[in-house]
Write a protein that holds these residues in place. Structure first.
Motif, PDB file in Angstrom:
ATOM      1  N   VAL A  13      46.548  39.895  48.720  1.00 19.79           N
ATOM      2  CA  VAL A  13      47.715  40.479  48.053  1.00 19.79           C
ATOM      3  C   VAL A  13      47.253  41.609  47.131  1.00 19.79           C
ATOM      4  O   VAL A  13      46.106  41.622  46.690  1.00 19.79           O
ATOM      5  N   PRO A  14      48.147  42.544  46.820  1.00 19.61           N
ATOM      6  CA  PRO A  14      47.807  43.558  45.823  1.00 19.61           C
ATOM      7  C   PRO A  14      47.543  42.888  44.476  1.00 19.61           C
ATOM      8  O   PRO A  14      48.111  41.846  44.161  1.00 19.61           O
ATOM      9  N   TYR A  15      46.692  43.519  43.691  1.00 16.03           N
ATOM     10  CA  TYR A  15      46.335  42.961  42.386  1.00 16.03           C
ATOM     11  C   TYR A  15      47.549  42.904  41.459  1.00 16.03           C
ATOM     12  O   TYR A  15      48.357  43.826  41.406  1.00 16.03           O
ATOM     13  N   SER A  16      47.637  41.810  40.765  1.00 12.87           N
ATOM     14  CA  SER A  16      48.643  41.622  39.728  1.00 12.87           C
ATOM     15  C   SER A  16      47.953  40.911  38.565  1.00 12.87           C
ATOM     16  O   SER A  16      47.254  39.913  38.782  1.00 12.87           O
ATOM     17  N   LYS A  17      48.143  41.411  37.383  1.00  9.67           N
ATOM     18  CA  LYS A  17      47.490  40.852  36.198  1.00  9.67           C
ATOM     19  C   LYS A  17      47.850  39.375  36.005  1.00  9.67           C
ATOM     20  O   LYS A  17      48.975  38.959  36.264  1.00  9.67           O
ATOM     21  N   ASN A  18      46.857  38.623  35.556  1.00 15.46           N
ATOM     22  CA  ASN A  18      47.014  37.198  35.231  1.00 15.46           C
ATOM     23  C   ASN A  18      47.358  36.317  36.428  1.00 15.46           C
ATOM     24  O   ASN A  18      48.019  35.304  36.273  1.00 15.46           O
ATOM     25  N   THR A  19      46.927  36.705  37.604  1.00 17.75           N
ATOM     26  CA  THR A  19      47.098  35.835  38.759  1.00 17.75           C
ATOM     27  C   THR A  19      45.856  34.957  38.903  1.00 17.75           C
ATOM     28  O   THR A  19      44.799  35.262  38.347  1.00 17.75           O
ATOM     29  N   HIS A  20      45.970  33.895  39.641  1.00 21.09           N
ATOM     30  CA  HIS A  20      44.846  32.996  39.882  1.00 21.09           C
ATOM     31  C   HIS A  20      44.421  33.138  41.338  1.00 21.09           C
ATOM     32  O   HIS A  20      45.071  32.604  42.230  1.00 21.09           O
ATOM     33  N   GLN A  21      43.354  33.902  41.553  1.00 19.38           N
ATOM     34  CA  GLN A  21      42.839  34.143  42.897  1.00 19.38           C
ATOM     35  C   GLN A  21      41.397  33.636  42.981  1.00 19.38           C
ATOM     36  O   GLN A  21      40.776  33.332  41.964  1.00 19.38           O
ATOM     37  N   ASP A  22      40.871  33.589  44.201  1.00 19.93           N
ATOM     38  CA  ASP A  22      39.481  33.201  44.399  1.00 19.93           C
ATOM     39  C   ASP A  22      38.555  34.409  44.348  1.00 19.93           C
ATOM     40  O   ASP A  22      37.410  34.315  43.917  1.00 19.93           O
ATOM     41  N   ILE A  23      39.058  35.552  44.817  1.00 25.92           N
ATOM     42  CA  ILE A  23      38.274  36.787  44.832  1.00 25.92           C
ATOM     43  C   ILE A  23      39.143  37.916  44.289  1.00 25.92           C
ATOM     44  O   ILE A  23      40.282  38.098  44.726  1.00 25.92           O
ATOM     45  N   TYR A  24      38.577  38.667  43.361  1.00 31.92           N
ATOM     46  CA  TYR A  24      39.232  39.867  42.825  1.00 31.92           C
ATOM     47  C   TYR A  24      38.381  41.070  43.218  1.00 31.92           C
ATOM     48  O   TYR A  24      37.168  41.063  43.019  1.00 31.92           O
ATOM     49  N   ILE A  25      39.024  42.098  43.748  1.00 32.30           N
ATOM     50  CA  ILE A  25      38.321  43.313  44.144  1.00 32.30           C
ATOM     51  C   ILE A  25      38.930  44.469  43.378  1.00 32.30           C
ATOM     52  O   ILE A  25      40.130  44.725  43.469  1.00 32.30           O
ATOM     53  N   PHE A  26      38.078  45.164  42.613  1.00 35.80           N
ATOM     54  CA  PHE A  26      38.531  46.293  41.803  1.00 35.80           C
ATOM     55  C   PHE A  26      37.796  47.560  42.235  1.00 35.80           C
ATOM     56  O   PHE A  26      36.576  47.558  42.346  1.00 35.80           O
ATOM     57  N   GLU A  27      38.537  48.628  42.436  1.00 38.06           N
ATOM     58  CA  GLU A  27      37.929  49.929  42.692  1.00 38.06           C
ATOM     59  C   GLU A  27      37.786  50.629  41.336  1.00 38.06           C
ATOM     60  O   GLU A  27      38.767  50.818  40.622  1.00 38.06           O
TER      61      GLU A  27
END
Length: 90
Positions: A32-46
């Motif tokens: 999914v697109p990034y959304s602040k304060n979500t609970h994910q397993d992997i975060y990818i930031f450019e």
């Protein structure tokens, strides 16, 4: 299921790369697109500029999650990413 969140201008390219990998490994995933304060397993930031680091700083850090950064070419930005406990950078 692996939950992935992406914050990038090249979201489609990055998403397709991860989808290929997950499908090859026959893993269940949700991207999914990034959304602040979500609970994910992997975060990818450019990250390309110092201001982009705000995304990582504002995201709560979870011990179970992986934080990946794509794009920093400047050693200072890479150093800041490491200080922010990024797991891997490309």
């Amino acid at each position: 299921m692996i939950r992935v969140s992406i914050s990038s201008k090249n979201n489609q390219v990055i998403q397709q790369s991860f989808e290929k990998f997950f499908q090859k490994e026959q893993l269940e995933y949700q991207i999914v697109p990034y959304s602040k304060n979500t609970h994910q397993d992997i975060y990818i930031f450019e990250i390309h500029q110092r201001e982009d680091l705000k995304l990582i700083e504002d995201q709560p850090h979870f011990d179970y999650a992986l934080y990946y950064v794509i794009g920093p070419k400047d050693y200072d930005l890479i150093s800041e990413c490491m200080r922010l406990k990024v797991n891997l950078y490309f």
